[in-house]
Design an enzyme around this catalytic site. Structure first.
Site, short mmCIF file in Angstrom:
data_model
loop_
_atom_site.label_atom_id
_atom_site.label_comp_id
_atom_site.label_asym_id
_atom_site.label_seq_id
_atom_site.Cartn_x
_atom_site.Cartn_y
_atom_site.Cartn_z
N HIS A 122 1.30 -1.02 -0.27
CA HIS A 122 0.16 0.47 0.34
C HIS A 122 1.00 1.02 -0.58
CE1 HIS A 122 -3.21 2.54 0.37
NE2 HIS A 122 -2.62 2.81 1.52
N CYS A 123 0.68 1.72 -1.04
CA CYS A 123 1.69 3.02 -1.03
C CYS A 123 0.60 4.37 -0.58
CB CYS A 123 1.46 3.80 -2.37
SG CYS A 123 3.22 4.92 -3.34
N PHE A 124 1.43 4.89 0.24
CA PHE A 124 0.71 6.49 1.13
C PHE A 124 0.78 7.17 0.35
CE2 PHE A 124 1.30 3.07 4.84
CZ PHE A 124 0.07 3.59 5.27
#
Length: 275
Positions: A122-124
């Site tokens: 998951h890329c913030f």
């Protein structure tokens, strides 16, 4: 979980703010300062060439960033063969079922509330999960972001060199620039605009190195046919030739995606979706 959700909102806003500041500095400060050399023709002036290069890098970075967001994971159970469909999703939500129990290549993200095929992480900074639909665009985003930061770093160092009449021929000059600039700023010998540019130099260096390192690490995983999620969970994958692993992510017409921001063209995943 609340902190992660807050970070999921703040991180994209932070990235867009940094991008806007970089664009303004390049267009209105760095590039105009390069027009001072009257010996070059307007067509091949360093300012125009540098401006064209910066716009190319920025357009690809921003375009792939948008495509990463638009190519979001599937909605809950929509279009995915999860076996039990909504019941599997409900089990994921209440924590009674392992996220990887439906299919080895799927994962349910609580932040996105969606299922990702071939989940990587998951890329913030994009507020989205990275998987089979947007992996190629995410790698291109990291690549062009690192190149744009390097371009801004070189232009900023040229501006500071001319504004402060200093040379960066000695590698230690850049390392000692920040502490000397802080002391000069508080003594009144350095303008606030120049101090801001100096701070941005170190920010561009950090972001550029981080994106370049992450891109190289991601490419190594792709060559091995793995994802970060599989490595973290210890999931064993079937060994395949590295060319097949690259083609699965980048497709056959990979050169098109290298030059302009487009969706995965000719990849195995998109051909399966069409079928």
């Amino acid at each position: 979980m609340l902190v992660l959700r807050l970070l999921n909102v703040v991180a994209p806003a932070y990235f867009l703010c940094i991008s806007l500041v970089t664009f303004v500095l390049q267009i209105f400060l760095f590039i105009p300062s390069m027009f001072r050399d009257p010996s070059t023709t307007p067509l091949f002036s360093p300012a125009l060439l540098h401006g064209a290069l910066f716009l190319f890098l920025s357009a690809n970075a921003l375009g792939n960033y948008i495509l990463v967001i638009q190519s979001s994971p599937e909605d809950l159970g929509k279009g995915l063969n999860l076996g039990e469909g909504a019941e599997v999703v409900a089990d994921w939500l209440d924590g009674s079922r392992s996220p990887g129990s439906a299919l080895p290549s799927t994962h349910f993200c609580r932040l996105c509330a969606r299922v990702t095929q071939r989940h990587d992480h998951h890329c913030f900074f994009t507020g989205n999960c990275i998987g089979s639909r947007n992996m190629r665009n995410f790698i291109m985003f990291c690549l062009y972001t690192s190149l744009a930061c390097l371009d801004s770093l070189v232009a900023g160092m040229a501006y500071i060199s001319a504004a402060l009449s200093m040379s960066f021929a000695n590698p230690l000059a850049f390392l000692t620039l920040l502490p000397h600039s802080i002391s000069q700023f508080f003594s009144g010998a350095l303008l606030s605009s120049e101090m801001f540019v100096i701070l941005m130099l170190y920010l561009w260096l950090g972001i550029g190195l981080a994106c370049a390192g992450f891109c190289c690490h991601q490419m190594l995983l792709i060559l091995r046919g793995q994802t970060r999620y599989q490595v973290r969970k210890g999931i064993v994958v079937r060994a395949r030739p590295w060319r097949e692993n690259l083609q699965e992510v980048f497709g056959k017409r990979w050169l098109l995606g290298l030059l302009i921001p487009v969706l995965n063209v000719g990849s195995d995943y998109r051909r399966q979706k069409v079928k």
